[in-house]
Design an enzyme around this catalytic site. Sequence first.
Site, PDB file in Angstrom:
ATOM      1  N   TRP A 275       9.151  55.186  54.529  1.00 14.65           N
ATOM      2  CA  TRP A 275      10.244  56.102  54.202  1.00 14.65           C
ATOM      3  C   TRP A 275      10.544  56.058  52.704  1.00 14.65           C
ATOM      4  O   TRP A 275      10.867  57.061  52.087  1.00 14.65           O
ATOM      5  CB  TRP A 275      11.499  55.720  54.995  1.00 14.65           C
ATOM      6  CG  TRP A 275      12.705  56.541  54.623  1.00 14.65           C
ATOM      7  CD1 TRP A 275      13.060  57.746  55.144  1.00 14.65           C
ATOM      8  CD2 TRP A 275      13.714  56.218  53.658  1.00 14.65           C
ATOM      9  NE1 TRP A 275      14.216  58.202  54.563  1.00 14.65           N
ATOM     10  CE2 TRP A 275      14.641  57.279  53.649  1.00 14.65           C
ATOM     11  CE3 TRP A 275      13.927  55.141  52.794  1.00 14.65           C
ATOM     12  CZ2 TRP A 275      15.757  57.289  52.810  1.00 14.65           C
ATOM     13  CZ3 TRP A 275      15.031  55.154  51.970  1.00 14.65           C
ATOM     14  CH2 TRP A 275      15.931  56.219  51.985  1.00 14.65           C
ATOM     15  N   HIS A 276      10.385  54.848  52.125  1.00 11.37           N
ATOM     16  CA  HIS A 276      10.690  54.703  50.706  1.00 11.37           C
ATOM     17  C   HIS A 276       9.671  55.403  49.826  1.00 11.37           C
ATOM     18  O   HIS A 276       9.993  55.835  48.716  1.00 11.37           O
ATOM     19  CB  HIS A 276      10.757  53.222  50.325  1.00 11.37           C
ATOM     20  CG  HIS A 276      12.013  52.569  50.766  1.00 11.37           C
ATOM     21  ND1 HIS A 276      12.161  52.020  52.015  1.00 11.37           N
ATOM     22  CD2 HIS A 276      13.214  52.405  50.143  1.00 11.37           C
ATOM     23  CE1 HIS A 276      13.387  51.535  52.129  1.00 11.37           C
ATOM     24  NE2 HIS A 276      14.045  51.757  51.031  1.00 11.37           N
ATOM     25  N   GLY A 277       8.455  55.502  50.282  1.00 14.61           N
ATOM     26  CA  GLY A 277       7.457  56.153  49.449  1.00 14.61           C
ATOM     27  C   GLY A 277       6.116  56.190  50.140  1.00 14.61           C
ATOM     28  O   GLY A 277       5.836  55.374  51.014  1.00 14.61           O
TER      29      GLY A 277
ATOM     30  N   GLY B 273       9.990  52.030  57.904  1.00 10.20           N
ATOM     31  CA  GLY B 273      11.044  51.922  56.889  1.00 10.20           C
ATOM     32  C   GLY B 273      10.438  51.809  55.497  1.00 10.20           C
ATOM     33  O   GLY B 273      10.933  52.398  54.534  1.00 10.20           O
TER      34      GLY B 273
ATOM     35  N   PHE C 208      12.950  58.259  46.034  1.00 10.69           N
ATOM     36  CA  PHE C 208      12.706  58.159  47.472  1.00 10.69           C
ATOM     37  C   PHE C 208      13.308  59.342  48.202  1.00 10.69           C
ATOM     38  O   PHE C 208      13.297  59.447  49.368  1.00 10.69           O
ATOM     39  CB  PHE C 208      13.273  56.855  48.023  1.00 10.69           C
ATOM     40  CG  PHE C 208      12.787  55.648  47.253  1.00 10.69           C
ATOM     41  CD1 PHE C 208      11.434  55.516  46.967  1.00 10.69           C
ATOM     42  CD2 PHE C 208      13.660  54.700  46.789  1.00 10.69           C
ATOM     43  CE1 PHE C 208      10.977  54.431  46.244  1.00 10.69           C
ATOM     44  CE2 PHE C 208      13.208  53.613  46.070  1.00 10.69           C
ATOM     45  CZ  PHE C 208      11.860  53.472  45.795  1.00 10.69           C
TER      46      PHE C 208
END
Lengths: 328, 500
Positions: B321-323, B318, B500
């Site tokens: 996923w943001h960066g 997770g 993102f």
Amino acid sequence: MGSLSISHRASLPRVQAASAQWIAAALALTAAAWLAALAGLLAIADRVHDDVPVLLAVKLPLLQSHPELIFAGESRTVYQVDPILAAQLIGKPRGSAVNIAYDAGEPLALEAAMHRETDRFRKAHVVVSLVPFLFNEGVRSAAVYPLDVMARLGVAEQMSAFLPLRVGTPIRFIREAFNARLAADQRVADLAPLPAGLGLMIIDRTEPDDRWPSEIGSHGHYADWNLSGPKARLEIGALCDMVALTRKLTVVVPPWAPRYDRARDPAWREKDDQYAALVIDAGRRCGFDVLNIQSVPGLEQGNYADEMHVNASGVPIYTRYLVSRLKR
Amino acid sequence: MLFSSYTFLFQFLPATLLAFAAARRHSPRAGILVLVGASLIFYGAWRPVYLLLLIGSVAVNFGLGLRMEDPLRRRYIGTLGVALNLALLCYFKYTNFLFDSLNTLTGAPLPFFNIVLPLGISFFTFQQIAYLVDVMRGAKVERDIVSYTLFVSFFPHLIAGPLVHHAEMIPQFKRGRTGRSAVLAARGLAIFAAGLFKKVVIADNLAQFVSPVFAHLDAGGGVTTQWAWLATLAYSLQIYFDFSGYSDMAIGLALLFGIRLPVNFRSPYQARSIVEFWRRWHITLSRFLRDYLYIPLGGNRLGTQRRYINLMVTMLLGGLWHGAGWNYLIWGGLHGVYLGINHLWRERRGGDKPIATAGRVAKVVSWTITFFAVVIAWVFFRARTMAGAWQMLGSLFGFEAGSSAYASPGILRLMDLPVLVGEGRLLLIGGCAVALALVIALCLPNVTQLFGYREYRRAPDKVGLLRWRPNAAWALLSALAVAISLFGMWQRLEFLYFQF
């Protein structure tokens, strides 16, 4: 507005109608609230506005060298006049000539700077370049409408003159008013670092052919031609006031690129003649010289970056010519 | 195109609404077609070439879905589709991160690629992965390309969510009732106004206490403890108001067309545990991670140890996923640890006792621990460099502060209008702004409570005392929110989640 309230037992069509009314009312109120907020911000901007904008303030430290020749005005001085070469040409050391012009620079701002730095301007020959949109009331775009003229209009006039289609102009005025106040509070004019090249900036690219306007008569600077508005009155007034604040004042009307022929463009010729006459007449009345330069010997199409500014190759040619005219 | 831009509000949105209304009079299908066209224009306005990527992604996934109707090939094609989507995401998002990490580990001179991250790729890829996985699990294959395209590309959620699920979107496009309700539109307008205010007035004004400080730390500078706390707390609130404001705008915009999007935030800073925080923060991502990662990994069905491992893996991914960066990984890892501790604590206490039964002191203590744990994790999320993050942590706790105090120019930017106030006053004003924003985040009702918003096929939430009604007072309040926001829009600050 009372009818907007919906009871829980209202029928669906009534609820739908009341919701639609609510949307309309909310949008109308938004417009009203926005107008009220704009008026409030304009009133605040009028109070915080400083006639010397940031673009001019960052160049004023150049005056610390006590120059004898000060080039000021708009972009055709910023990008075309080399003060180092000018000093050489008049046989004076580096720093004797400076370039404090800025994009869309207006006489009212320069006059405000003169009142602030009285001694430094009083001993100098000040050369100010002008551009038609500074006087043509028909040009109302946000990017070039003179901010000091704007500051002299009342809030009601600011709103009626520019809304709804030119809303960007009062908004830019608000933003620049705060920026100018910040520059004044930070004493940028005294403390900022000296600009490179004594104020000259170079345009290092040439616009592709399809970006050049086909003729000047229909150029944006001459759009909705009107020399009877507050712009012309206030900016000419500033030029006249400057005479007493300088050793000598020369006003320059720089040329357009050589590809444009005044003789073949009657619309341009007529408007330009009116504009030049306005400045020359003011010069006669108030006591400043006017150089109406329609062409510069040796300055060719290849020396131009766009329809009105020279590129790096044109700077020395233009500077030499201008200084030679000033010496006469 | 930003929702909070003049181009969007005064050109794109009115044109789309008018075109939609006109088409809707013809048929519901025509209205849906207008929304598809508008959504593609909306995406193409950013970089037209990437519109091809979006269209290609939609076409490939739709085609794979059709081929999955054959039960014999369903699993094989579904797996291939998921792999393709992940490969696309990895290429655009993680190539340079992988090469950079390998370079750091091995010293190999690996190249750096100039790859521009397509807007919203994380969102539209995940939505389509969820679709393929659900079809593999036996969900109905979508045979209507128009509805499928709109499910993926509907402009209110396309760039930064909420992450929508095909089962909650596609049926709405087919009901034939889309866009008829002025009731929904009025509610949508009010929700949009609230979101716009949260983003432009609250989040964007808090940004001035965040960006220069973190930039200073990332460049190797130091800040005093006061500035460190101000910047960290301001960022915690900025990201909440920015992202939840965007989500509210998305919900409001969709309602203008009669479509309901899922809720993404339910007052997350009111949470009294990390578990509760993740039920309130970026809810649609949490839902995705739970349904398509945590549960397939085994969830809590394979014993306590596996549960903690699964939690950690889920949160690490997770974070990624943001960066693509170690700081995002650490942020995710920290939340994995927090969740693990939270579950362990609950087990020790004998299961899930409702927090409502706890005493007042316990509630305050649990809120404080939760809030500050989240705030500390944000440091890694916000810092651009690991050194900057550590420097910030050092400054927060007084280890690194004082040696080189942050030299602020002392300029307050109110809706981007600068005023020189001096550094001392700026700190004070910043502190008051953070306190006010925190009070709003903690005490005011969220969208579902205030507007009685009901998600698609879900029961409405409980509403509080303060509730929106289509009356004069709320019209005035919404009008003021929009009017004030319009003056802040000249800053043109992007939404934080666009990256993102």
